[in-house]
Design a protein around this motif. Structure first.
Motif, PDB file in Angstrom:
ATOM      1  N   HIS A 241      97.490  75.170  52.247  1.00 42.45           N
ATOM      2  CA  HIS A 241      97.096  74.048  53.264  1.00 42.45           C
ATOM      3  C   HIS A 241      97.950  73.609  54.059  1.00 42.45           C
ATOM      4  N   LEU A 242      99.006  73.134  53.798  1.00 41.00           N
ATOM      5  CA  LEU A 242     100.145  72.614  54.511  1.00 41.00           C
ATOM      6  C   LEU A 242     100.657  73.425  55.652  1.00 41.00           C
ATOM      7  N   GLU A 243     100.811  74.846  55.113  1.00 42.83           N
ATOM      8  CA  GLU A 243     101.312  75.916  56.076  1.00 42.83           C
ATOM      9  C   GLU A 243     100.722  76.155  57.110  1.00 42.83           C
ATOM     10  N   ILE A 244      99.173  76.328  56.793  1.00 41.64           N
ATOM     11  CA  ILE A 244      98.315  76.602  57.948  1.00 41.64           C
ATOM     12  C   ILE A 244      98.034  75.555  58.969  1.00 41.64           C
ATOM     13  N   SER A 245      97.932  74.556  58.234  1.00 42.58           N
ATOM     14  CA  SER A 245      97.750  73.328  59.206  1.00 42.58           C
ATOM     15  C   SER A 245      99.115  73.139  60.024  1.00 42.58           C
ATOM     16  N   ASP A 246     100.024  73.405  59.515  1.00 47.19           N
ATOM     17  CA  ASP A 246     101.488  73.246  60.453  1.00 47.19           C
ATOM     18  C   ASP A 246     101.378  74.263  61.439  1.00 47.19           C
ATOM     19  N   GLN A 247     101.049  75.638  61.300  1.00 46.77           N
ATOM     20  CA  GLN A 247     100.983  76.716  62.096  1.00 46.77           C
ATOM     21  C   GLN A 247     100.016  76.562  63.264  1.00 46.77           C
ATOM     22  N   ARG A 248      99.097  75.968  63.042  1.00 46.00           N
ATOM     23  CA  ARG A 248      97.891  75.685  63.891  1.00 46.00           C
ATOM     24  C   ARG A 248      97.514  74.242  64.333  1.00 46.00           C
ATOM     25  N   LEU A 249      98.872  73.439  64.217  1.00 46.32           N
ATOM     26  CA  LEU A 249      98.701  72.146  64.689  1.00 46.32           C
ATOM     27  C   LEU A 249      97.787  71.624  66.078  1.00 46.32           C
ATOM     28  N   PRO A 250      97.923  72.467  67.051  1.00 36.06           N
ATOM     29  CA  PRO A 250      97.433  71.922  68.255  1.00 36.06           C
ATOM     30  C   PRO A 250      95.610  72.132  68.048  1.00 36.06           C
ATOM     31  N   GLU A 251      95.062  72.984  67.303  1.00 40.24           N
ATOM     32  CA  GLU A 251      93.727  72.883  67.034  1.00 40.24           C
ATOM     33  C   GLU A 251      93.083  71.671  66.013  1.00 40.24           C
ATOM     34  N   LEU A 252      94.458  71.203  65.361  1.00 43.20           N
ATOM     35  CA  LEU A 252      93.945  70.282  64.416  1.00 43.20           C
ATOM     36  C   LEU A 252      94.225  68.595  64.637  1.00 43.20           C
ATOM     37  N   LEU A 253      95.306  68.460  65.348  1.00 46.25           N
ATOM     38  CA  LEU A 253      95.946  67.045  65.268  1.00 46.25           C
ATOM     39  C   LEU A 253      94.788  66.280  66.101  1.00 46.25           C
ATOM     40  N   ARG A 254      93.906  66.284  67.146  1.00 43.60           N
ATOM     41  CA  ARG A 254      92.980  65.826  67.933  1.00 43.60           C
ATOM     42  C   ARG A 254      91.589  66.071  67.278  1.00 43.60           C
ATOM     43  N   MET A 255      91.370  66.557  66.145  1.00 46.05           N
ATOM     44  CA  MET A 255      90.169  66.933  65.669  1.00 46.05           C
ATOM     45  C   MET A 255      89.122  65.678  65.340  1.00 46.05           C
ATOM     46  N   GLN A 256      89.790  64.459  65.081  1.00 39.85           N
ATOM     47  CA  GLN A 256      89.062  63.167  65.068  1.00 39.85           C
ATOM     48  C   GLN A 256      88.385  63.114  66.182  1.00 39.85           C
ATOM     49  N   SER A 257      89.118  63.164  67.570  1.00 44.06           N
ATOM     50  CA  SER A 257      88.479  62.727  68.864  1.00 44.06           C
ATOM     51  C   SER A 257      87.514  63.813  69.111  1.00 44.06           C
ATOM     52  N   PHE A 258      87.855  65.265  68.908  1.00 40.41           N
ATOM     53  CA  PHE A 258      86.719  66.216  68.819  1.00 40.41           C
ATOM     54  C   PHE A 258      85.450  65.951  68.318  1.00 40.41           C
ATOM     55  N   ARG A 259      85.427  65.394  67.178  1.00 39.94           N
ATOM     56  CA  ARG A 259      84.140  65.212  66.394  1.00 39.94           C
ATOM     57  C   ARG A 259      83.496  64.180  67.261  1.00 39.94           C
ATOM     58  N   ASP A 260      83.995  63.141  67.806  1.00 43.63           N
ATOM     59  CA  ASP A 260      83.368  62.428  68.796  1.00 43.63           C
ATOM     60  C   ASP A 260      82.490  62.980  69.677  1.00 43.63           C
ATOM     61  N   ILE A 261      82.922  64.113  70.146  1.00 40.06           N
ATOM     62  CA  ILE A 261      81.990  64.582  71.208  1.00 40.06           C
ATOM     63  C   ILE A 261      81.275  65.906  70.880  1.00 40.06           C
ATOM     64  N   LEU A 262      81.244  66.180  69.400  1.00 38.98           N
ATOM     65  CA  LEU A 262      80.414  67.209  69.119  1.00 38.98           C
ATOM     66  C   LEU A 262      78.802  66.760  69.063  1.00 38.98           C
ATOM     67  N   ALA A 263      77.955  67.996  69.337  1.00 38.63           N
ATOM     68  CA  ALA A 263      76.455  67.594  68.955  1.00 38.63           C
ATOM     69  C   ALA A 263      76.213  67.635  67.523  1.00 38.63           C
ATOM     70  N   ASP A 264      74.970  67.142  67.269  1.00 39.08           N
ATOM     71  CA  ASP A 264      74.535  66.868  65.806  1.00 39.08           C
ATOM     72  C   ASP A 264      74.900  68.313  65.071  1.00 39.08           C
ATOM     73  N   ASP A 265      74.118  69.257  65.704  1.00 38.57           N
ATOM     74  CA  ASP A 265      74.152  70.713  64.754  1.00 38.57           C
ATOM     75  C   ASP A 265      75.505  71.150  64.599  1.00 38.57           C
ATOM     76  N   GLN A 266      76.589  70.967  65.731  1.00 41.98           N
ATOM     77  CA  GLN A 266      77.778  71.321  65.614  1.00 41.98           C
ATOM     78  C   GLN A 266      78.424  70.876  64.407  1.00 41.98           C
ATOM     79  N   GLU A 267      78.385  69.479  64.487  1.00 38.82           N
ATOM     80  CA  GLU A 267      78.947  68.448  63.618  1.00 38.82           C
ATOM     81  C   GLU A 267      78.551  68.946  62.321  1.00 38.82           C
ATOM     82  N   ARG A 268      77.268  69.092  62.013  1.00 39.60           N
ATOM     83  CA  ARG A 268      76.876  69.725  60.610  1.00 39.60           C
ATOM     84  C   ARG A 268      77.496  70.955  60.179  1.00 39.60           C
ATOM     85  N   GLU A 269      77.657  71.659  61.193  1.00 39.57           N
ATOM     86  CA  GLU A 269      78.250  73.202  61.172  1.00 39.57           C
ATOM     87  C   GLU A 269      79.657  72.851  60.642  1.00 39.57           C
ATOM     88  N   ILE A 270      80.547  72.211  61.225  1.00 40.52           N
ATOM     89  CA  ILE A 270      81.849  71.707  60.747  1.00 40.52           C
ATOM     90  C   ILE A 270      82.006  71.057  59.520  1.00 40.52           C
TER      91      ILE A 270
END
Lengths: 204, 204
Positions: free
Chosen positions: B97-126
């Motif tokens: 969990h820690l290693e993969i999160s670290d390796q792929r930080l750019p995909e993760l760090l702003r995920m909270q703000s990403f969620r603000d912009i997802l459509a409902d069905d996209q948010e359900r999938e995530i």
């Protein structure tokens, strides 16, 4: 509800603007919210708002800053009260952290995106307030270790883990869900006690 | 670096676009980043990008989705491998969990703000992908309790606490700081073992 607006009520009005802004940012998102929206929500003119705050970014900063000042004012005296047993203070810290975060959710939930828009000096101020709390909790854990009541291998990392765990709750806790906040507090009190090697309430 | 662009390389190109988009969103912020910026960074034309993705929001969704699919592909087989001891699987979960999160930080760090912009069905999938992982960890903890190796008062809340704690690391871990990721992994392995009432490595 009508609001009085005399000149000597500046701080009161500024506080009302921050309350309304927190709700507006929470419901609409920071980027989408305008000073015009805020004026409409507050029943104030945009010029009244600009009298108190330079711009939207300043308002966001003051929302976050006020929350963290209030949070530290509530938590630090508890954390630092060396007249009380370490475990009592730790339990109260868990409870107050979760309760205040819950009560003031709108000021918190979008803090990550708020941070994206803060200026460097604003971000340093927020980081300093966060560090004061972090350091208080870490010192509490170290006191517990020195007194032989707690054992941790690394007080800094355990503190980070505890605070991240407590901060995580607001993102998933649901008042309409199966568990009450009091039940979450009770469970997290035991989880946190375990992370510092303290006895739990035994309700397992 | 020149990139081949033949027609049968569609998935490769789409993957490159997502890699570049993750970095762009990370460095510039989602709101500020444009398809034109992405085209410039990728060395592709905007029309090539639109051939693969409907719009910027679709790209953000696919960045998050691809990360979570890959994360679950790496973690769930470990979490669910009932042929291995529970504690070995739990330790590997913390590390991966820690290693993969670290390796792929750019995909993760702003995920909270990403969620603000997802459509409902996209948010359900995530949310579904996140739940698969959460449920896997919870089931692992329950197996440990059933075998008498772990004790928890509420497996759901302990799982939330552990995952929030692990997710928190990426926001503060600094490769230029005093601790290596391996040291953080070691400390968190012990902290997580404590939360589930398991013996720690004893390095205290």
């Amino acid at each position: 509800m009508a609001r009085k607006r005399s000149l000597d009520e500046g701080p009161v009005i500024a506080g009302q603007i921050l309350d309304d802004a927190a709700r507006l940012f929470y419901n609409k998102g920071y980027d989408q919210a305008s000073i015009r929206d805020l004026a409409s929500l507050s029943g104030m003119s945009p010029s009244t708002i600009y009298h108190h705050f330079r711009n939207k970014q300043e308002i966001a900063f003051q929302v976050i800053r006020r929350f963290m000042v209030n949070f530290n004012e509530a938590l630090l005296p508890v954390v630092r009260d060396s007249s009380r047993p370490v475990l009592d203070r730790l339990d109260d810290t868990v409870r107050l952290h979760l309760e205040i975060s819950d009560q003031r959710l709108p000021e918190l939930l979008r803090m990550q995106s708020f941070r994206d828009i803060l200026a460097d000096d604003q971000e340093r101020e927020i980081a300093r307030l966060a560090r004061d709390y972090h350091d208080g909790v870490k010192d509490l854990i170290r006191q517990g270790c020195a007194r032989g009541e707690l054992t941790v291998s690394d007080a800094t990392l355990v503190t980070m883990g505890i605070l991240d765990m407590l901060n995580g709750v607001r993102a998933w806790f649901d008042h309409a869900g199966k568990l009450s906040l009091a039940e979450v507090v009770r469970a997290y009190t035991d989880i946190v006690r375990r992370t510092v090697g303290a006895p739990t309430s035994g309700a397992e």
